[in-house]
Design an enzyme around this catalytic site. Structure first.
Site, short mmCIF file in Angstrom:
data_model
loop_
_atom_site.label_atom_id
_atom_site.label_comp_id
_atom_site.label_asym_id
_atom_site.label_seq_id
_atom_site.Cartn_x
_atom_site.Cartn_y
_atom_site.Cartn_z
N GLU A 172 0.82 -1.22 0.00
CA GLU A 172 0.00 0.00 0.00
C GLU A 172 0.86 1.27 0.00
OE1 GLU A 172 -3.03 -0.25 3.06
OE2 GLU A 172 -4.05 -1.86 2.00
N GLU A 291 -5.37 -8.59 -0.17
CA GLU A 291 -6.06 -8.24 1.09
C GLU A 291 -7.52 -8.02 0.74
OE1 GLU A 291 -4.53 -5.23 3.76
OE2 GLU A 291 -2.46 -5.69 3.17
O1 AHR Z 1 -4.96 -5.90 7.15
C1 AHR Z 1 -4.81 -4.76 7.94
C2 AHR Z 1 -4.13 -3.62 7.19
O2 AHR Z 1 -4.96 -3.18 6.16
C3 AHR Z 1 -2.84 -3.96 6.49
O3 AHR Z 1 -1.74 -3.88 7.32
C4 AHR Z 1 -2.77 -2.90 5.43
O4 AHR Z 1 -2.05 -3.33 4.30
C5 AHR Z 1 -4.22 -2.57 5.14
O5 AHR Z 1 -4.44 -1.20 5.15
#
Ligand code: AHR
Length: 491
Positions: A172, A291
């Protein structure tokens, strides 16, 4: 209400890459310490891993687990987590304002992965670090050469390389919350240079470049096009992340988030293919949805009264039954886009926005979202059929949302697996299946996840939400607000 799904054996979306059923363990809250690792726990093995958690991870049949972050990776020194545990540094961990003791690092995690029947997807730090540390990490993990980092691994007791195939180039990097945030131009350049030297160490690895942190980022699109322009020839996948929540307590709108996820995928594919065309390239970049989950963000980590605690209780979301319905739909989005989505990571796996929950020193149990994931991962492997759905719709802010969301998978072992969520809060739906090209199709099992109470949760003492077998009749009935898996056999 009635609905019909038509499909044909020869009309396929594509083959599922089993890695769409991956997950994620970050050094965050109690995911590692108290989650997968708790040496004092009654079920701990000789490495300190909780066996009760490993057993549940095995039930989920997770083929790949992303590690060690997440936001955490952007401030992480991978060398802190190798070798003699007594000499490992204690650090102020700035992604989650926690204390990191480094008792677990890649030495331990690759061992945990073996014990949990899974593989590691490793992320490198492109926040505070760069190409040098990344290439050294690849050498440490994957190289058989007689060189410094490979020899360091041997000295730490691991003669055989870990053989980590998939590597994420940071995390990110477009987000203000990220340690070492970058512009698309800055990230594209460093990702390109890092990818180059990582692949020079081990040409067999696959690389994932960061896409936008979410489809709601104002730079979504521009970010992808710039990053892909720099990295197209070096990488194999572009990452996508999404988290949804029911902030307005509007369940129909919440369940329609799956359509948003589908649009996100289609958009990312378009950006990849635009750069492919621009570069006159024959190579296709696929997607790593590394994610995704339901997550009600409360900013708890920013407001910790006492920061720098080891394994604080962070992001310990209690999942409701309606969350399980959306998770079921999101899994179908991954399946129905399997021609381009090759990896997926339910974020995360234990305690932190997770299907598995533990008490320190106590039991491990499963949250509502465990079940749709378990049934998708265990049964939803094979080829996805294109499905034509005829079904009533409801209005969600001007968009017509079909009440049913579905996917159909031919598992290649004589079975068709039909997943369906009925998003109507009022009506059961009678489902007709018209699947041609197969002989002698008969239904052999109908499993349902249903509760009268869409806000019901599981606790350690009461697994209120669990799957039930529906007796087979001549009609398939999808109860109002239910998740379903119907298994059909063919000759
Ligand atoms: O999964 C929790 C967080 O969400 C992770 O660390 C990040 O990559 C995302 O913003």
């Amino acid at each position: 209400m009635k609905a019909k799904i038509s499909a044909n054996k020869d009309f396929l979306v594509g083959d599922i890459d089993n890695r769409i059923y991956g997950s994620f363990i970050e050094h965050l809250g109690r995911a590692v310490y108290g989650g997968i690792y708790e040496p004092e726990h009654p079920t701990a093995d000789e490495c300190g891993f909780r066996r009760d958690v490993i057993d549940l991870v095995k039930e989920l049949n997770v083929p790949i687990v992303r590690y060690p972050g997440g936001n955490f990776v952007s401030g992480y020194n991978w060398e802190d987590g190798i070798g003699d545990k007594a000499k490992r540094p204690r650090r102020m961990e700035q992604a989650w304002f926690s204390l990191e003791t480094n008792e677990v690092g890649i030495d331990e995690f690759q061992e945990w992965a073996k014990r949990a029947n899974t593989e590691v997807m490793m992320a490198v730090n492109l926040g505070t670090r760069g190409p040098d540390e990344a290439r050294n990490c690849v050498e440490y993990c994957n190289s058989s050469t007689d060189t410094h980092y490979a020899n360091l691994r041997r000295a730490n007791g691991f003669e055989k390389p870990f053989g980590i195939k998939v590597w994420c180039l940071g995390n990110e990097m477009d987000g203000d919350w990220q340690i070492g945030k970058k512009t698309a131009e800055e990230y594209g350049r460093i990702a390109h240079e890092t990818a180059k030297v990582m692949k020079w160490v081990d040409p067999s690895i696959e690389l994932v470049a960061c896409g936008s942190s979410s489809q709601n980022m104002s730079t979504f699109g521009e970010w992808e096009l710039t990053v892909l322009d720099h990295t197209y020839d070096d990488i194999d996948y572009l990452s996508l992340h999404c988290y949804y929540a029911n902030y307005d307590n509007d369940t129909p709108a919440f369940l329609a988030k799956a359509e948003e996820m589908d649009r996100f995928v289609k958009g990312a594919v378009a950006f990849c293919d635009a750069i492919k065309a621009k570069k006159h390239s024959k190579k296709t970049i696929n997607l790593s949805f590394d994610e995704w989950n339901v997550w009600t963000q409360d900013g708890a980590w920013e407001n910790q009264k006492t920061p720098w605690q080891k394994a604080p209780r962070l992001l310990e979301q209690k999942y409701t039954f309606e969350d399980a319905l959306l998770i079921g739909c999101m899994l179908m989005v991954l399946q129905n886009n399997c021609d381009r989505v090759k990896m997926g990571c339910l974020a995360q796996l234990v305690n932190v926005i997770a299907p598995i929950f533990t008490e320190n020193g106590g039991p491990a149990w499963v949250q509502t979202i465990f079940y749709p994931f378990m049934f998708a991962s265990n049964f939803g492997r094979g080829r996805v059929l294109q499905a034509k759905l005829e079904c009533n719709t409801y209005d969600n802010k001007g968009e017509a949302i079909p009440y049913i969301m579905n996917s159909i998978i031919d598992n290649g072992k004589g079975e068709l697996i039909v997943y369906a969520v009925n998003r109507s809060l009022e009506d059961d739906i009678e489902l007709e299946l018209a699947i041609s090209g197969y002989d002698g199709i008969t239904a052999v099992e109908h499993i349902e996840l249903y509760s009268d109470d869409i806000k019901a949760v599981n606790t350690k003492d009461n697994c209120a939400i669990k799957p039930a077998n529906v007796p087979l009749k001549d009609k398939i009935i999808l109860k109002k607000h239910s998740w379903n898996m119907v298994r059909l056999q063919y000759k």
